[in-house]
Design a protein around this motif. Sequence first.
Motif, PDB file in Angstrom:
ATOM      1  N   UNK A  40       4.994  79.593 -18.079  1.00 51.73           N
ATOM      2  CA  UNK A  40       6.101  78.666 -17.833  1.00 51.73           C
ATOM      3  C   UNK A  40       5.590  77.276 -17.472  1.00 51.73           C
ATOM      4  N   UNK A  41       4.528  77.212 -16.669  1.00 57.33           N
ATOM      5  CA  UNK A  41       3.961  75.916 -16.272  1.00 57.33           C
ATOM      6  C   UNK A  41       3.407  75.172 -17.484  1.00 57.33           C
ATOM      7  N   UNK A  42       2.717  75.893 -18.365  1.00 59.76           N
ATOM      8  CA  UNK A  42       2.172  75.256 -19.575  1.00 59.76           C
ATOM      9  C   UNK A  42       3.304  74.806 -20.490  1.00 59.76           C
ATOM     10  N   UNK A  43       4.330  75.644 -20.612  1.00 58.23           N
ATOM     11  CA  UNK A  43       5.471  75.288 -21.464  1.00 58.23           C
ATOM     12  C   UNK A  43       6.185  74.049 -20.933  1.00 58.23           C
ATOM     13  N   UNK A  44       6.318  73.926 -19.621  1.00 54.57           N
ATOM     14  CA  UNK A  44       6.936  72.723 -19.036  1.00 54.57           C
ATOM     15  C   UNK A  44       6.146  71.479 -19.413  1.00 54.57           C
ATOM     16  N   UNK A  45       4.836  71.589 -19.371  1.00 53.53           N
ATOM     17  CA  UNK A  45       3.978  70.457 -19.739  1.00 53.53           C
ATOM     18  C   UNK A  45       4.146  70.106 -21.219  1.00 53.53           C
ATOM     19  N   UNK A  46       4.195  71.130 -22.065  1.00 51.86           N
ATOM     20  CA  UNK A  46       4.332  70.892 -23.502  1.00 51.86           C
ATOM     21  C   UNK A  46       5.715  70.333 -23.842  1.00 51.86           C
ATOM     22  N   UNK A  47       6.755  70.855 -23.204  1.00 48.83           N
ATOM     23  CA  UNK A  47       8.106  70.336 -23.459  1.00 48.83           C
ATOM     24  C   UNK A  47       8.207  68.873 -23.027  1.00 48.83           C
ATOM     25  N   UNK A  48       7.610  68.565 -21.891  1.00 53.55           N
ATOM     26  CA  UNK A  48       7.630  67.184 -21.407  1.00 53.55           C
ATOM     27  C   UNK A  48       6.931  66.251 -22.380  1.00 53.55           C
ATOM     28  N   UNK A  49       5.836  66.737 -22.947  1.00 51.56           N
ATOM     29  CA  UNK A  49       5.084  65.947 -23.927  1.00 51.56           C
ATOM     30  C   UNK A  49       5.968  65.591 -25.114  1.00 51.56           C
ATOM     31  N   UNK A  50       6.690  66.565 -25.643  1.00 51.30           N
ATOM     32  CA  UNK A  50       7.527  66.311 -26.815  1.00 51.30           C
ATOM     33  C   UNK A  50       8.769  65.500 -26.470  1.00 51.30           C
ATOM     34  N   UNK A  51       9.331  65.735 -25.302  1.00 50.26           N
ATOM     35  CA  UNK A  51      10.520  64.980 -24.911  1.00 50.26           C
ATOM     36  C   UNK A  51      10.214  63.502 -24.710  1.00 50.26           C
ATOM     37  N   UNK A  52       8.960  63.216 -24.384  1.00 50.46           N
ATOM     38  CA  UNK A  52       8.545  61.827 -24.214  1.00 50.46           C
ATOM     39  C   UNK A  52       8.105  61.205 -25.533  1.00 50.46           C
ATOM     40  N   UNK A  53       8.302  61.949 -26.619  1.00 52.14           N
ATOM     41  CA  UNK A  53       7.989  61.410 -27.941  1.00 52.14           C
ATOM     42  C   UNK A  53       6.519  61.376 -28.266  1.00 52.14           C
TER      43      UNK A  53
END
Length: 277
Positions: A40-53
């Motif tokens: 979950x922690x890694x997924x949060x980091x990856x989702x944040x990366x994509x949401x920030x473009x």
Amino acid sequence: MADDYRRQGFELERRIFELDIKCSSLRAEKQDDDYLQNASAILDKLKSFYRQGGESSNLSKLLQDYTQVILDITFYEENKLVDQEFPEDCSPFKIQQLLQDLTEPEVLAARLAPAQEVQSVLGLELLECLYWRRGALLYMYCHTLHQRKQWIKKNKDTFLKCIQEGVRYLMRMLQVRNSVKLNDGVVLHDTATASILSEGIFSDTHLLTMMYIGEMCFWAVKYEDCSADTMDRKEDRLQFRDIGTQILNKYVLACEGPLQGQGWNTENAKEILSILQ
């Protein structure tokens, strides 16, 4: 090139958000599971990366993080199967699903970075782990089935197929790193270490892999000898007796030689060898 990055990013982004939904569902079962928390922690980091473009210019790092998520989530799911002692009704489907999940990082790496070797994209350790986990899952499944004599009588070919697939994965795990060539400018002052590395044994997991292969080859030989149904496809099958003998001899030599006194038992290996040879 920019279009390629966008295409790669979109495919990976889609899978990451799909995995996030799955991880959230599993965490509802067991909120405090360490592996699901890490995923979950890694997924949060990856989702944040994509949401920030973010642009997936570092595709290798993204795929490595994605692979770790896969490893963590599937480990939780595997443990459930083991704890339930592989229920006969759902285990075949669930195991195939897990094997597919653990294969996907390789497939994605090959498709999204076709100009690079998969091992250079994912890294040796993650690639080894993907093969190890698939092989170990099938080993555990076969170990359980081995206790179900009546099931094997009715499903002998299925059992042998699982063994063959598991041995292939474990053999691939042992082949990910080339064994150290002592004449290639490698200087090792510890002769015991040199001996182990020259045999391609880099960790305890490599030794355990060898023992797993030996046991699975023993089971295959035991049931293959009295299986008439598979004789017409003999050319497609592994030479279990030869593979088991070679691997276990190497295991015994390592454990009774350079690794003597390190807690590795060779009794079972020797007993299997006496039957295979």
